[in-house]
Design a protein around this motif. Structure first.
Motif, PDB file in Angstrom:
ATOM      1  N   LEU A  33       0.796  -1.216   0.000  1.00  0.00           N
ATOM      2  CA  LEU A  33       0.000   0.000   0.000  1.00  0.00           C
ATOM      3  C   LEU A  33       0.827   1.263   0.000  1.00  0.00           C
ATOM      4  CD1 LEU A  33      -2.679  -1.038   2.610  1.00  0.00           C
ATOM      5  CD2 LEU A  33      -2.857  -1.098   0.135  1.00  0.00           C
ATOM      6  N   ALA A  34       2.059   1.196   0.486  1.00  0.00           N
ATOM      7  CA  ALA A  34       2.830   2.412   0.648  1.00  0.00           C
ATOM      8  C   ALA A  34       4.309   2.103   0.488  1.00  0.00           C
ATOM      9  CB  ALA A  34       2.567   3.013   2.028  1.00  0.00           C
ATOM     10  N   LEU A  35       5.066   3.122   0.167  1.00  0.00           N
ATOM     11  CA  LEU A  35       6.497   2.959  -0.027  1.00  0.00           C
ATOM     12  C   LEU A  35       7.239   3.318   1.243  1.00  0.00           C
ATOM     13  CD1 LEU A  35       6.853   4.625  -3.519  1.00  0.00           C
ATOM     14  CD2 LEU A  35       6.644   2.203  -3.000  1.00  0.00           C
ATOM     15  N   PRO A  36       8.019   2.401   1.836  1.00  0.00           N
ATOM     16  CA  PRO A  36       8.737   2.715   3.060  1.00  0.00           C
ATOM     17  C   PRO A  36       9.902   3.658   2.793  1.00  0.00           C
ATOM     18  CG  PRO A  36       9.329   0.530   2.293  1.00  0.00           C
ATOM     19  CD  PRO A  36       8.223   1.022   1.389  1.00  0.00           C
ATOM     20  N   LEU A  37      10.118   4.546   3.745  1.00  0.00           N
ATOM     21  CA  LEU A  37      11.247   5.452   3.679  1.00  0.00           C
ATOM     22  C   LEU A  37      12.181   5.087   4.828  1.00  0.00           C
ATOM     23  CD1 LEU A  37       9.253   8.756   3.122  1.00  0.00           C
ATOM     24  CD2 LEU A  37      10.358   7.352   1.389  1.00  0.00           C
ATOM     25  N   LEU A  38      13.041   4.109   4.626  1.00  0.00           N
ATOM     26  CA  LEU A  38      13.873   3.585   5.689  1.00  0.00           C
ATOM     27  C   LEU A  38      15.236   4.255   5.713  1.00  0.00           C
ATOM     28  CD1 LEU A  38      13.113  -0.228   5.360  1.00  0.00           C
ATOM     29  CD2 LEU A  38      12.025   1.438   6.853  1.00  0.00           C
ATOM     30  N   THR A 284      -2.170  10.820  -2.298  1.00  0.00           N
ATOM     31  CA  THR A 284      -3.057  11.722  -1.577  1.00  0.00           C
ATOM     32  C   THR A 284      -4.521  11.455  -1.895  1.00  0.00           C
ATOM     33  OG1 THR A 284      -3.587  14.033  -1.125  1.00  0.00           O
ATOM     34  CG2 THR A 284      -2.881  13.504  -3.378  1.00  0.00           C
ATOM     35  N   VAL A 285      -5.360  11.589  -0.871  1.00  0.00           N
ATOM     36  CA  VAL A 285      -6.812  11.512  -1.071  1.00  0.00           C
ATOM     37  C   VAL A 285      -7.439  12.891  -0.962  1.00  0.00           C
ATOM     38  CG1 VAL A 285      -6.909   9.163  -0.176  1.00  0.00           C
ATOM     39  CG2 VAL A 285      -7.319  11.100   1.376  1.00  0.00           C
ATOM     40  N   MET A 286      -6.610  13.937  -0.886  1.00  0.00           N
ATOM     41  CA  MET A 286      -7.116  15.291  -0.717  1.00  0.00           C
ATOM     42  C   MET A 286      -7.331  16.011  -2.045  1.00  0.00           C
ATOM     43  SD  MET A 286      -7.506  15.106   2.423  1.00  0.00           S
ATOM     44  CE  MET A 286      -8.071  16.753   2.818  1.00  0.00           C
ATOM     45  N   ASN A 287      -6.867  15.427  -3.131  1.00  0.00           N
ATOM     46  CA  ASN A 287      -7.128  15.943  -4.472  1.00  0.00           C
ATOM     47  C   ASN A 287      -6.875  14.817  -5.461  1.00  0.00           C
ATOM     48  OD1 ASN A 287      -4.235  15.969  -5.263  1.00  0.00           O
ATOM     49  ND2 ASN A 287      -4.099  17.652  -3.777  1.00  0.00           N
ATOM     50  N   ALA A 288      -7.091  15.077  -6.741  1.00  0.00           N
ATOM     51  CA  ALA A 288      -6.976  14.046  -7.775  1.00  0.00           C
ATOM     52  C   ALA A 288      -5.628  14.080  -8.479  1.00  0.00           C
ATOM     53  CB  ALA A 288      -8.103  14.213  -8.796  1.00  0.00           C
ATOM     54  N   SER A 289      -4.628  14.693  -7.871  1.00  0.00           N
ATOM     55  CA  SER A 289      -3.331  14.843  -8.532  1.00  0.00           C
ATOM     56  C   SER A 289      -2.572  13.534  -8.664  1.00  0.00           C
ATOM     57  CB  SER A 289      -2.474  15.847  -7.760  1.00  0.00           C
ATOM     58  OG  SER A 289      -2.101  15.318  -6.490  1.00  0.00           O
ATOM     59  N   GLY A 290      -2.875  12.565  -7.800  1.00  0.00           N
ATOM     60  CA  GLY A 290      -2.138  11.308  -7.801  1.00  0.00           C
ATOM     61  C   GLY A 290      -0.754  11.424  -7.196  1.00  0.00           C
ATOM     62  N   SER A 291      -0.457  12.525  -6.542  1.00  0.00           N
ATOM     63  CA  SER A 291       0.882  12.733  -5.982  1.00  0.00           C
ATOM     64  C   SER A 291       1.081  11.897  -4.730  1.00  0.00           C
ATOM     65  CB  SER A 291       1.095  14.208  -5.677  1.00  0.00           C
ATOM     66  OG  SER A 291       0.128  14.667  -4.747  1.00  0.00           O
ATOM     67  N   ARG A 292       2.346  11.557  -4.481  1.00  0.00           N
ATOM     68  CA  ARG A 292       2.712  10.841  -3.274  1.00  0.00           C
ATOM     69  C   ARG A 292       2.986  11.851  -2.167  1.00  0.00           C
ATOM     70  NH1 ARG A 292       1.519   5.513  -3.445  1.00  0.00           N
ATOM     71  NH2 ARG A 292       3.057   5.152  -1.802  1.00  0.00           N
ATOM     72  N   GLN A 296       0.858  10.110   6.698  1.00  0.00           N
ATOM     73  CA  GLN A 296       0.135  10.700   7.822  1.00  0.00           C
ATOM     74  C   GLN A 296      -0.447  12.067   7.512  1.00  0.00           C
ATOM     75  OE1 GLN A 296       3.334  10.473   7.393  1.00  0.00           O
ATOM     76  NE2 GLN A 296       4.556  11.905   8.599  1.00  0.00           N
ATOM     77  N   TYR A 297      -0.074  12.637   6.377  1.00  0.00           N
ATOM     78  CA  TYR A 297      -0.544  13.967   5.998  1.00  0.00           C
ATOM     79  C   TYR A 297      -1.163  13.955   4.600  1.00  0.00           C
ATOM     80  CZ  TYR A 297       1.893  15.969  10.026  1.00  0.00           C
ATOM     81  OH  TYR A 297       2.312  16.295  11.308  1.00  0.00           O
ATOM     82  N   GLY A 298      -2.147  13.100   4.410  1.00  0.00           N
ATOM     83  CA  GLY A 298      -2.873  13.071   3.149  1.00  0.00           C
ATOM     84  C   GLY A 298      -3.168  11.689   2.623  1.00  0.00           C
ATOM     85  N   GLY A 299      -2.633  10.651   3.258  1.00  0.00           N
ATOM     86  CA  GLY A 299      -2.959   9.291   2.849  1.00  0.00           C
ATOM     87  C   GLY A 299      -4.340   8.865   3.293  1.00  0.00           C
ATOM     88  N   PHE A 300      -4.953   9.631   4.188  1.00  0.00           N
ATOM     89  CA  PHE A 300      -6.337   9.437   4.613  1.00  0.00           C
ATOM     90  C   PHE A 300      -6.904  10.816   4.931  1.00  0.00           C
ATOM     91  CE2 PHE A 300      -3.437   8.644   8.144  1.00  0.00           C
ATOM     92  CZ  PHE A 300      -3.832   9.594   9.071  1.00  0.00           C
ATOM     93  N   ASN A 301      -8.225  10.906   4.951  1.00  0.00           N
ATOM     94  CA  ASN A 301      -8.914  12.174   5.165  1.00  0.00           C
ATOM     95  C   ASN A 301      -9.395  12.229   6.609  1.00  0.00           C
ATOM     96  OD1 ASN A 301     -10.845  14.271   5.305  1.00  0.00           O
ATOM     97  ND2 ASN A 301     -11.256  14.109   3.113  1.00  0.00           N
TER      98      ASN A 301
END
Length: 451
Positions: A33-38, A284-292, A296-301
């Motif tokens: 579901l998500a890309l880890p930033l390790l 992001t679920v805050m707009n339709a841009s499809g941006s990553r 915690q700041y846009g992956g859910f509303n």
């Protein structure tokens, strides 16, 4: 006694962890579901300083040691803990393990509390029951307009769902068999042909056209959506927004002026709110841009989660809320009979280990009428735990992350539950002071009579 089983939420997938499911297995489920930033753990913690704010309470050092060990082991930057005994606040500390000079978490710092929101919502519903403006047996379709999307029919079993079913997660939705609509933004946007971000009323419309998995009242399945509906019911019976109703019914009587609903985006965070961290990014679920974006700041509303997971509170605030039920005869919020109703067993849903979900609380009864009640909260960037123990001890612990940057599969964050029980059992002498007056706003003076 530690709680058994934890509730995990993540953008798009929700998993209930019990004794048979490990954090490592959960991470595998969420890995696509998500890309880890390790980054190497040593680099992440280099130069950090350990800070504690609040009054020094030598008798309760076992709690500080427990939290410090826990935060260091998981590279957590921000945490807070509040402990009460017999209704008195005996410990309130903010914890920082950070290399930023301005990073200093206070006992009153605000955190997202995720599903610790549910006991707040349940309390307001029960107050409406107590005041006679609502009935637990009322079908929700007599309170809410549940109109499905064009071309869809409403499952007739919606008419069987009552207010009590929502409170006890007996509404009939099973997110493990289907999905959790509170994390289904893109799908709902497409289905309704509406732009992102969607709102909670659009989620309700979408779900009105979906089938109920089980006959209402027959099976326990944890449901964020059920509590989202309770928020709408509060608005319906109070004539206020959900936030205003909670503030007037619950927060003001308890002097919890700091608590408020949170916002999704980092730039909209409240004054005194901590910064959340995660190793994940998400679309992001805050707009339709499809941006990553940081998950915690846009992956859910968060705004849509108002009644089931969106409140901000401090550890002190939540400790005051928990303690308000310790002496039912003097509770400023609910009557003794309403408190009993809140913790009463449901008609079905007794879990292994003897616990059940009452009205907004998980409950484990003991002999002699004693019980431990608790709730957990978990979102990307957030972990929270509130425990009301059978012996008069309550505690709240809050963290600003959920993932271990060194090893995201290392352990589940809510394992701190058992450690806090151990810390409490290690106390030799409990202080008798009450710090609530140090942290809560003063009681407003009564208005002078006009002559």
């Amino acid at each position: 006694m530690p709680i058994q089983g934890c509730h995990i939420e993540d953008a798009g997938v929700n998993v209930t962890l019990g004794a048979g499911i490990t954090r490592r297995q959960c991470v595998r489920l969420l890995g696509t579901l998500a890309l880890p930033l390790l980054a190497p753990a040593q680099a992440l913690t280099q130069g950090r300083q350990w800070r504690i704010t609040g009054y020094d309470i030598p008798e309760l050092k076992s709690f500080d040691q427990t939290v410090e060990e826990y935060m260091r082991a998981r590279s957590i930057r921000s945490g807070a803990l509040a402990v009460t005994r017999n209704g008195r606040l005996v410990l309130a500390h903010g914890y920082s393990w950070d290399n930023r000079a301005d990073a200093s978490v206070q006992p009153t710092s605000l955190f997202r509390i995720a599903s610790l929101t549910k006991p707040l919502t349940a309390t307001v519903i029960l107050r409406h029951i107590q005041d006679g403006s609502l009935d637990l047996a009322t079908p929700i379709t007599s309170l809410l307009t549940l109109t499905p999307p064009s071309g869809r029919q409403r499952d007739p079993r919606f008419d069987q769902i009552t207010v009590l079913h929502l409170l006890q997660h007996l509404g009939g939705w099973d997110r493990d068999r289907t999905f959790d609509p509170m994390f289904y933004d893109a799908t709902i946007s497409r289905a309704l042909n509406v732009a992102l971000p969607i709102d909670v009323n659009q989620i309700v419309t979408y779900m009105a056209g979906q089938s109920v998995a089980y006959p209402p009242g027959t099976a326990y399945y944890y449901s964020n959506f059920g509590y989202a509906l309770l928020g709408r019911i509060i608005e319906r019976v109070s004539g206020l927004t959900y936030e205003a109703a909670v503030r007037g019914t619950l927060l003001q009587p308890l002097r919890l002026d700091r608590s408020r609903l949170g916002r999704t985006l980092a730039e909209l965070k409240a004054e005194g709110e901590v910064t959340y961290e995660s190793i994940y990014t998400a679309t992001t679920v805050m707009n339709a841009s499809g941006s990553r974006v940081p998950a915690q700041y846009g992956g859910f509303n968060l705004e849509n989660m108002d009644a089931h997971g969106a409140w901000l509170a401090s550890a002190v605030d939540l400790a005051r809320f928990a303690a308000s039920f310790d002496d039912p005869a003097s509770s400023p919020v609910l009557s003794p009979s309403s408190i009993e109703r809140m913790f009463a067993a449901p008609a079905t849903g007794l879990q292994s280990g003897g616990w059940y979900y009452g009205c907004g609380w998980q409950v484990r009864p003991f002999s002699g009428g004693r019980r431990t009640t608790w709730h957990t909260g978990s979102l990307t960037g957030t972990t929270s735990l509130l425990v009301r123990r059978w012996d008069g001890l309550d505690w709240v612990v809050l963290f600003n992350q959920r993932d271990d940057p060194g090893d995201p599969a290392s352990s589940h964050y809510l394992a701190i539950d058992g450690s806090l029980h151990t810390a409490a059992d290690a106390v030799q002498r409990w202080p008798t002071h009450d710090l609530f007056e140090e942290y809560l706003p003063p009681v407003a003076a009564p208005a002078e009579a006009v002559t």
